[in-house]
Design a protein around this motif. Sequence first.
Motif, PDB file in Angstrom:
ATOM      1  N   GLU A   1       1.149  -1.436   0.289  1.00 53.08           N
ATOM      2  CA  GLU A   1      -0.242  -0.150  -0.436  1.00 53.08           C
ATOM      3  C   GLU A   1       0.740   1.575  -0.014  1.00 53.08           C
TER       4      GLU A   1
ATOM      5  N   LEU B   1       2.295   1.318  -3.194  1.00 54.17           N
ATOM      6  CA  LEU B   1       1.147   2.078  -4.351  1.00 54.17           C
ATOM      7  C   LEU B   1       0.638   3.911  -4.320  1.00 54.17           C
TER       8      LEU B   1
ATOM      9  N   PRO C   1       1.610   5.810  -8.182  1.00 55.46           N
ATOM     10  CA  PRO C   1       0.221   5.087  -8.530  1.00 55.46           C
ATOM     11  C   PRO C   1      -0.682   4.179  -9.437  1.00 55.46           C
TER      12      PRO C   1
ATOM     13  N   TRP D   1      -4.430  -9.147  -2.720  1.00 56.84           N
ATOM     14  CA  TRP D   1      -4.205  -7.729  -2.914  1.00 56.84           C
ATOM     15  C   TRP D   1      -3.721  -7.094  -3.969  1.00 56.84           C
ATOM     16  N   LEU D   2      -2.285  -8.598  -5.151  1.00 56.93           N
ATOM     17  CA  LEU D   2      -2.183  -7.927  -5.884  1.00 56.93           C
ATOM     18  C   LEU D   2      -3.320  -7.941  -7.123  1.00 56.93           C
TER      19      LEU D   2
ATOM     20  N   GLU E   1      -6.322  -8.430  -6.911  1.00 54.18           N
ATOM     21  CA  GLU E   1      -8.006  -6.993  -6.910  1.00 54.18           C
ATOM     22  C   GLU E   1      -7.493  -5.940  -7.173  1.00 54.18           C
ATOM     23  N   ARG E   2      -5.540  -5.788  -7.938  1.00 55.05           N
ATOM     24  CA  ARG E   2      -6.087  -4.331  -8.216  1.00 55.05           C
ATOM     25  C   ARG E   2      -5.259  -4.502  -9.884  1.00 55.05           C
ATOM     26  N   ASN E   3      -5.240  -5.759 -10.351  1.00 56.17           N
ATOM     27  CA  ASN E   3      -4.589  -5.820 -11.884  1.00 56.17           C
ATOM     28  C   ASN E   3      -3.403  -5.971 -11.548  1.00 56.17           C
ATOM     29  N   LEU E   4      -2.642  -5.681 -10.817  1.00 54.38           N
ATOM     30  CA  LEU E   4      -1.232  -6.197 -10.759  1.00 54.38           C
ATOM     31  C   LEU E   4      -0.520  -7.638 -10.826  1.00 54.38           C
TER      32      LEU E   4
END
Length: 308
Positions: A216, A219, A223, A242-243, A245-248
């Motif tokens: 976090e 990011l 961003p 976590w990754l 869910e953020r498309n990382l």
Amino acid sequence: MGHRGEGATDSAFAQNRDISERRLRLAENTVPSFRQSLRQGANGFELDAIQTKDNKIVCTHIDEVAQHITIAYQPPEKYIGRMQLYQVREIPVGMQGSGRIPSLEDTLLMVKHEFPGAEVNIELKGKIGNMEDLPDDTSPSFCRCVLDVVEATAFPLADISFSSFSHRYLMEMAQLCPAAKLGALYDGPRHDGELLYAGAGEDIDRCAQLTVGSLEKTLGYVPSLYCVNPEVSFVTEETLRWLHERNLKLYCWALHEVCPEGNTPEQKAYGERLVRAVNIAHAVGMKELTFITDHVDNVRSLLLRTFG
């Protein structure tokens, strides 16, 4: 993805290998090594980028010349950052001293002409702390010099990712080139159990051990982050969820890597770590995971045999 090309030969990544294996490898971070990793079937390779005194970018992991030579050789300077490009090109690197440090330009042109579409992951080393007497605010900046090479070679930006342990480099790259694919490198364990960068802190200058909290923070600094590059031991379901869910994207590397196909306890353990990471990625719904490895053939074989 090949690690420094066909694999590490000069640093702590290679020290736990049998000397005969190290002698068989092409010198790390050289054009022949990069080419070999792609011929082995890698989708790309990782390299390390350092700035020379004349603002050229070369592919080498450590700025201290002695870390890369195994034969009798007296360099004109102790550090690559204090040398001109023509001097860096003369350094005899690798176990046999037969390799030569290439410029980033040499490398990108080789890939562009011989392996179009292959990915190049450029780790932004920049101006290392060993160069204490050099100013940090020299112009042009390290990141600007890297981008100048990309632009001069007309290398497709979509086929490059830029990674770093330094938030500052990632932030500067994002500002200079908003379309750049940026990756945050995260810490790994040394042989003694301590973190590789223990004591470096978790401030703006350094990404830390992989946790949701550190992710976090990164990011927040960057961003536009594209991927996260942790040491494979630290992959957890919580962080991968976590990754995802953020498309990382996820690019894993390993410290003190051994061949994952073998009968020693270390080899079996490493193979199990790779399989574990893939299983966690699948469990959270990730469709893609990249390993940066010294053993392209063996990792491909292990994963195909395990997952089909």
